[in-house]
Scaffold this motif. Structure first.
Motif, PDB file in Angstrom:
ATOM      1  N   TYR A   7      21.588  -1.043 -31.830  1.00 19.12           N
ATOM      2  CA  TYR A   7      22.060  -2.251 -32.510  1.00 19.12           C
ATOM      3  C   TYR A   7      23.549  -2.418 -32.278  1.00 19.12           C
ATOM      4  CZ  TYR A   7      17.676  -1.462 -34.980  1.00 19.12           C
ATOM      5  OH  TYR A   7      16.355  -1.251 -35.273  1.00 19.12           O
ATOM      6  N   ASP A   8      24.034  -3.642 -32.535  1.00 23.17           N
ATOM      7  CA  ASP A   8      25.480  -3.851 -32.511  1.00 23.17           C
ATOM      8  C   ASP A   8      26.037  -3.566 -33.898  1.00 23.17           C
ATOM      9  OD1 ASP A   8      25.168  -6.154 -34.114  1.00 23.17           O
ATOM     10  OD2 ASP A   8      25.626  -7.548 -32.491  1.00 23.17           O
ATOM     11  N   VAL A   9      27.331  -3.716 -34.081  1.00 21.17           N
ATOM     12  CA  VAL A   9      27.994  -3.399 -35.338  1.00 21.17           C
ATOM     13  C   VAL A   9      27.478  -4.248 -36.506  1.00 21.17           C
ATOM     14  CG1 VAL A   9      29.947  -4.968 -35.012  1.00 21.17           C
ATOM     15  CG2 VAL A   9      30.239  -2.856 -36.348  1.00 21.17           C
ATOM     16  N   ASN A  10      26.886  -5.395 -36.210  1.00 19.74           N
ATOM     17  CA  ASN A  10      26.328  -6.271 -37.240  1.00 19.74           C
ATOM     18  C   ASN A  10      24.842  -6.060 -37.461  1.00 19.74           C
ATOM     19  OD1 ASN A  10      28.767  -7.724 -37.874  1.00 19.74           O
ATOM     20  ND2 ASN A  10      28.577  -8.597 -35.822  1.00 19.74           N
ATOM     21  N   ARG A  11      24.312  -4.982 -36.889  1.00 23.98           N
ATOM     22  CA  ARG A  11      22.907  -4.580 -37.005  1.00 23.98           C
ATOM     23  C   ARG A  11      21.966  -5.548 -36.280  1.00 23.98           C
ATOM     24  NH1 ARG A  11      20.425  -1.607 -42.317  1.00 23.98           N
ATOM     25  NH2 ARG A  11      18.316  -1.391 -41.560  1.00 23.98           N
ATOM     26  N   LYS A  12      22.489  -6.216 -35.297  1.00 20.42           N
ATOM     27  CA  LYS A  12      21.673  -7.094 -34.467  1.00 20.42           C
ATOM     28  C   LYS A  12      21.103  -6.247 -33.331  1.00 20.42           C
ATOM     29  CE  LYS A  12      21.852 -11.050 -31.411  1.00 20.42           C
ATOM     30  NZ  LYS A  12      22.730 -11.886 -30.600  1.00 20.42           N
ATOM     31  N   GLN A  24      24.476   8.568 -26.855  1.00 19.57           N
ATOM     32  CA  GLN A  24      24.440   7.198 -27.342  1.00 19.57           C
ATOM     33  C   GLN A  24      25.610   6.426 -26.759  1.00 19.57           C
ATOM     34  OE1 GLN A  24      23.670   6.853 -31.523  1.00 19.57           O
ATOM     35  NE2 GLN A  24      24.571   4.815 -31.655  1.00 19.57           N
ATOM     36  N   PRO A  25      25.333   5.263 -26.147  1.00 21.03           N
ATOM     37  CA  PRO A  25      26.428   4.480 -25.568  1.00 21.03           C
ATOM     38  C   PRO A  25      27.461   4.069 -26.621  1.00 21.03           C
ATOM     39  CG  PRO A  25      24.300   3.668 -24.808  1.00 21.03           C
ATOM     40  CD  PRO A  25      24.022   4.651 -25.904  1.00 21.03           C
ATOM     41  N   PHE A  29      24.798   1.364 -32.180  1.00 20.54           N
ATOM     42  CA  PHE A  29      24.444   1.975 -33.451  1.00 20.54           C
ATOM     43  C   PHE A  29      22.939   2.187 -33.511  1.00 20.54           C
ATOM     44  CE2 PHE A  29      28.357  -0.286 -33.790  1.00 20.54           C
ATOM     45  CZ  PHE A  29      29.173   0.556 -34.532  1.00 20.54           C
ATOM     46  N   ARG A  30      22.524   3.271 -34.161  1.00 15.01           N
ATOM     47  CA  ARG A  30      21.099   3.548 -34.336  1.00 15.01           C
ATOM     48  C   ARG A  30      20.781   3.437 -35.821  1.00 15.01           C
ATOM     49  NH1 ARG A  30      23.480   8.665 -33.296  1.00 15.01           N
ATOM     50  NH2 ARG A  30      23.158  10.153 -35.003  1.00 15.01           N
ATOM     51  N   LEU A  31      19.492   3.412 -36.138  1.00 17.15           N
ATOM     52  CA  LEU A  31      19.036   3.276 -37.510  1.00 17.15           C
ATOM     53  C   LEU A  31      18.327   4.551 -37.944  1.00 17.15           C
ATOM     54  CD1 LEU A  31      18.586   1.507 -40.023  1.00 17.15           C
ATOM     55  CD2 LEU A  31      16.578   0.536 -38.868  1.00 17.15           C
ATOM     56  N   VAL A  32      18.751   5.099 -39.069  1.00 21.03           N
ATOM     57  CA  VAL A  32      18.073   6.243 -39.679  1.00 21.03           C
ATOM     58  C   VAL A  32      17.714   5.871 -41.112  1.00 21.03           C
ATOM     59  CG1 VAL A  32      19.234   7.939 -38.214  1.00 21.03           C
ATOM     60  CG2 VAL A  32      20.192   7.396 -40.444  1.00 21.03           C
TER      61      VAL A  32
END
Length: 181
Positions: A7-12, A24-25, A29-32
């Motif tokens: 995801y991007d910083v806005n969780r898109k 991780q690039p 961002f990843r989701l946990v």
């Protein structure tokens, strides 16, 4: 091979995935998810991680948690993690109590109240060595002696606060719709 959506910083969603454990690039961002299961008397179900875990082996942790797999929603990941690690089935209509942002992702935390007999749980042998109901005071003591995953003390207190609160409400009464297992 486990794949995670990025995801991007806005969780898109960025429409790209990475292999769990891979590099991780930068700027993604990843989701946990984490699930904190509380008893009616206010104790948290905690697990001791198995000695073979890469991160925090043999340490105590909150009820359960993990990465959300590619294609899953936060809730689907939470339901799967609880089923895998503890053998419990969560309803599919709960909301996270809070989202914590960390350097490489978003952590949706679900705080639920459910009296569960820990002896009846089906623990995932590759992840969970044992479980125990603990008070906030017991967790704080374990944080000090180094036997609990090193969360900030204020974070633990906030998780206990969240067990009976949604958002910024001041009610001590569990809200209608709280989980019943």
């Amino acid at each position: 091979m486990e794949l995670l959506d990025l995801y991007d910083v806005n969780r898109k969603p960025l429409g790209i995935t990475m292999e769990r454990g891979g590099v991780q690039p930068k700027g993604t961002f990843r989701l946990v998810v984490h699930v904190c299961i509380f008893s009616a008397d206010g104790r948290m179900l905690c697990q001791r991680r198995v000695s073979g875990k890469r991160a925090f082996p043999n340490m105590w942790d909150i009820s359960c948690g993990g990465c959300v797999d590619s294609g899953e929603t936060s809730l689907q990941g939470a339901v799967r993690e609880v089923k895998e690690e503890l053998g419990l089935t969560l309803p599919a209509d709960i909301l996270p109590s809070l989202t914590v942002h960390f350097n490489y992702g978003f952590d949706d935390v679900y705080c639920i109240t459910a009296d569960v007999d820990e002896r009846s749980l089906d623990l995932q042998a590759e992840e969970v060595a044992e479980v125990r109901w603990l008070t906030a005071e017991q967790i704080h003591k374990m944080l000090k002696d180094g036997s609990f995953v090193p969360y900030d003390h204020a974070y633990i207190d906030y998780l206990f606060f969240c067990r009976n609160h949604r958002g910024l409400t001041d009610s001590e009464t569990p809200l209608a719709g709280d989980v019943k297992l």
